[in-house]
Scaffold this active site. Structure first.
Site, PDB file in Angstrom:
ATOM      1  N   CYS A 121       5.557 -13.993   0.188  1.00  0.00           N
ATOM      2  CA  CYS A 121       5.867 -12.857   1.045  1.00  0.00           C
ATOM      3  C   CYS A 121       4.747 -12.679   2.051  1.00  0.00           C
ATOM      4  O   CYS A 121       3.576 -12.728   1.695  1.00  0.00           O
ATOM      5  CB  CYS A 121       6.023 -11.585   0.206  1.00  0.00           C
ATOM      6  SG  CYS A 121       6.274 -10.087   1.192  1.00  0.00           S
TER       7      CYS A 121
ATOM      8  N   CYS B 295       0.835  -1.202   0.000  1.00  0.00           N
ATOM      9  CA  CYS B 295       0.000   0.000   0.000  1.00  0.00           C
ATOM     10  C   CYS B 295       0.872   1.254   0.000  1.00  0.00           C
ATOM     11  O   CYS B 295       2.078   1.195   0.214  1.00  0.00           O
ATOM     12  CB  CYS B 295      -0.901   0.001   1.227  1.00  0.00           C
ATOM     13  SG  CYS B 295      -2.019  -1.410   1.304  1.00  0.00           S
TER      14      CYS B 295
ATOM     15  N   GLY C 174      -1.063   0.741  -4.720  1.00  0.00           N
ATOM     16  CA  GLY C 174      -2.360   0.190  -4.350  1.00  0.00           C
ATOM     17  C   GLY C 174      -3.462   0.797  -5.187  1.00  0.00           C
ATOM     18  O   GLY C 174      -3.589   2.025  -5.233  1.00  0.00           O
TER      19      GLY C 174
ATOM     20  N   ASN D 153       0.988   0.665   5.639  1.00  0.00           N
ATOM     21  CA  ASN D 153       1.647   0.003   4.516  1.00  0.00           C
ATOM     22  C   ASN D 153       2.461  -1.147   5.072  1.00  0.00           C
ATOM     23  O   ASN D 153       3.317  -0.955   5.927  1.00  0.00           O
ATOM     24  CB  ASN D 153       2.560   0.988   3.771  1.00  0.00           C
ATOM     25  CG  ASN D 153       3.405   0.298   2.715  1.00  0.00           C
ATOM     26  OD1 ASN D 153       3.030  -0.730   2.193  1.00  0.00           O
ATOM     27  ND2 ASN D 153       4.551   0.885   2.406  1.00  0.00           N
ATOM     28  N   GLY D 154       2.181  -2.357   4.592  1.00  0.00           N
ATOM     29  CA  GLY D 154       2.879  -3.534   5.076  1.00  0.00           C
ATOM     30  C   GLY D 154       1.892  -4.621   5.439  1.00  0.00           C
ATOM     31  O   GLY D 154       0.724  -4.588   5.049  1.00  0.00           O
TER      32      GLY D 154
ATOM     33  N   TYR E 271      11.006  -3.970  -8.207  1.00  0.00           N
ATOM     34  CA  TYR E 271       9.712  -3.773  -8.855  1.00  0.00           C
ATOM     35  C   TYR E 271       8.788  -2.775  -8.170  1.00  0.00           C
ATOM     36  O   TYR E 271       8.163  -1.952  -8.828  1.00  0.00           O
ATOM     37  CB  TYR E 271       8.997  -5.127  -8.956  1.00  0.00           C
ATOM     38  CG  TYR E 271       7.568  -5.057  -9.457  1.00  0.00           C
ATOM     39  CD1 TYR E 271       7.293  -4.904 -10.810  1.00  0.00           C
ATOM     40  CD2 TYR E 271       6.500  -5.143  -8.573  1.00  0.00           C
ATOM     41  CE1 TYR E 271       5.977  -4.832 -11.267  1.00  0.00           C
ATOM     42  CE2 TYR E 271       5.183  -5.073  -9.017  1.00  0.00           C
ATOM     43  CZ  TYR E 271       4.932  -4.919 -10.378  1.00  0.00           C
ATOM     44  OH  TYR E 271       3.647  -4.853 -10.821  1.00  0.00           O
TER      45      TYR E 271
END
Length: 509
Positions: A415, A23, A50, A124-125, A275
């Site tokens: 991941c 995100c 996102g 984020n995460g 990426y």
């Protein structure tokens, strides 16, 4: 105009799903500025992180107003909605779901009432102890059916926000948000770059490993916190520094103050360089574009091939393809044209269009590639479906040979820290040799960069990078498999009354 539904093109074209981004978060404290519009443009710069939902929360000093919906930033907000968000503090979020379904209830920022006011938080995460956090929320006091402990969403972010909103001291006196953060954040395990606020203060925090990026910027009349430096650039903020792993920052009328809730153990995500991040972003002092070009150079030295033209899978493979061409002496050219607007559609494609698959996104320049021996450079291979269709398309367009080169090692592990890869069973590199993968793709040859070559291109020391998707060495201890998963809370919710306490944290009214 149709509203966003959270569906990406890989939902419409099964098998086309690649690695999905983490995100994007953005926060600003700037009295006298149009903070909602600053946040809108900050999120616009972070849209690549996102695309399922977007939201902005703004405080005017006495109350917080949140506006969020499914869809892209430009679809969720317009002049009317932004003009209604008046204040001097704002928090924004662009979401791709890594825990919890892609539904409105899981859109961020998450809002909660506290004993002192309210809190709005963007994350984020991805946390790996979601089940444990759900049990903590279930154990919170719930006097008079308190709103602060009810969990309507099914993601780790809502659980974390609930815990921050409901902390009390030993005498039962409610803690401030800042006090609660120093108590709660050490209990969160996994990746979290947080930007949140109450009515008066902007806060930011980063997990002890610093897995996801988070940076601090300075405005003429305030401060900005964002996932990437590119978001600082677009809002006119000057880069100051990164938020350190394990650091907590608070910004209010008294200025900026920083403290630690955990010692730093840096393990930044190497896939940000490969990426995830924008090429014009800097992470840990290293420009992402330069890292990708260097990966291409090293790939050319490690895996040379006789060919006539180097082309990229646009746009993610372009910097590495430039580096490959530079190091190999083979000319670089544009062999594929990308439709930049195909990332999201609200129209279900017909079976005829579905069969065309990748042509919705890419189309070959036949006169450029006809009769040529091609080196096709891409950033990664996950399932292999896109590359397989691409190789076939290039051959149909007249390519004499197709040699695929990948600027990251084989992705063999999932991941759990904010990238929604396929499951391990779906990863093409899991259980197949490189030669077998190349044959499956229909390529004349296939080669990946080495793990060390990729890491050296970042200039970051190997021990300071998370590379778990490539080598399986996770920087944070993972719980048992049954306590992991994107739909963990939905699964426990569906289990009904007999479910464990974690489900109760989601189910209670």
């Amino acid at each position: 105009m149709p509203r966003g539904d959270g569906r990406l093109n890989h939902d419409l074209l099964p098998g086309e799903k690649g690695p999905q981004d983490a995100c994007g978060v953005f926060g600003v404290w700037a009295p006298g500025e149009e903070v909602a519009k600053l946040t809108y443009f900050g999120l616009y710069a972070l849209q690549h992180r996102g695309q399922e939902s977007a939201g902005i929360a703004v405080s005017n000093g006495s109350q917080i107003l949140v506006f969020k919906d499914m869809g892209l930033v430009s679809q969720v907000f317009d002049e009317t909605s932004l003009s209604s968000l008046q204040g001097h503090i704002a928090v924004g979020h662009a979401r791709y779901s890594t825990t919890g379904a892609s539904v409105w209830e899981n859109a961020q920022p998450i809002f909660r009432a506290t004993a002192h006011g309210s809190i709005a938080l963007g994350h984020n995460g991805n946390l790996v102890n979601t089940a444990e956090l759900a049990e903590m929320v279930a154990a919170l006091p719930n006097d008079n059916n308190s709103r602060s402990t009810r969990v309507a969403a099914t993601n780790d972010t809502d659980l974390l926000t609930a815990l921050l909103a409901a902390q009390v001291d030993d005498d039962g006196k409610p803690l401030t948000v800042e006090q609660a953060a120093h108590r709660v954040l050490p209990k969160a395990k996994g990746a979290f770059s947080l930007v949140f606020m109450d009515e008066h203060t902007l806060y930011a925090a980063r997990d002890p490993q610093g897995i996801r990026p988070l940076v601090l910027g300075r405005l003429e009349r305030g401060w900005v916190v964002a996932s990437e430096t590119a978001a600082l650039d677009i809002t006119g903020a000057t880069f100051v520094r990164e938020i350190e792993p394990g650091e907590f920052v608070a910004i209010d009328e008294n200025g900026l103050r920083a403290s630690r809730f955990a010692p730093a153990r840096p393990r930044g995500c190497v896939f940000e360089y490969v990426y995830l991040a924008r090429p014009d972003t800097d992470i840990a002092g290293r420009n992402v574009y330069l890292s990708r070009v260097e990966m291409g150079r090293r790939l050319a030295k490690e895996s040379p091939v006789e060919a006539d033209l180097v082309i990229a899978t646009p746009e993610s493979g372009t910097p590495a393809a430039i580096g490959y061409a530079e190091a190999s002496g083979i000319p670089f050219g544009n062999g594929l044209v990308k439709n930049s607007y195909v990332g999201r559609t609200f129209i279900q494609p017909s079976q005829t269009i579905r069969q065309l698959g990748i042509r919705l996104k890419l189309n070959p320049l036949k006169d450029v590639i006809k009769g040529k021996r091609l080196v096709v450079v891409d950033d990664s291979i996950v399932r292999g479906n896109t590359q397989r269709a691409l190789v076939r398309m290039l051959r149909e367009a007249g390519a004499a040979e197709v040699h695929v080169r990948i600027s990251s090692p084989p992705v063999k592990w999932p991941c759990f820290f904010g990238i929604d890869f396929a499951t391990r069973a779906e990863l093409i590199a899991n259980g197949m040799t490189i030669e077998e993968i190349g044959a499956s793709l229909g390529a004349d040859s296939l080669a990946y960069i080495s793990l060390d070559g990729m890491i050296e291109a970042t200039t970051i020391a190997k021990p300071n990078l998370c590379r778990a998707c490539f080598d399986g060495e996770y920087p944070v201890e993972l719980p048992d498999p049954e306590r992991l998963g994107k739909q963990l809370l939905e699964t426990e919710l569906a289990a009904g009354p007999a479910a464990p306490a974690a489900a109760d944290a989601v189910r209670r009214p």
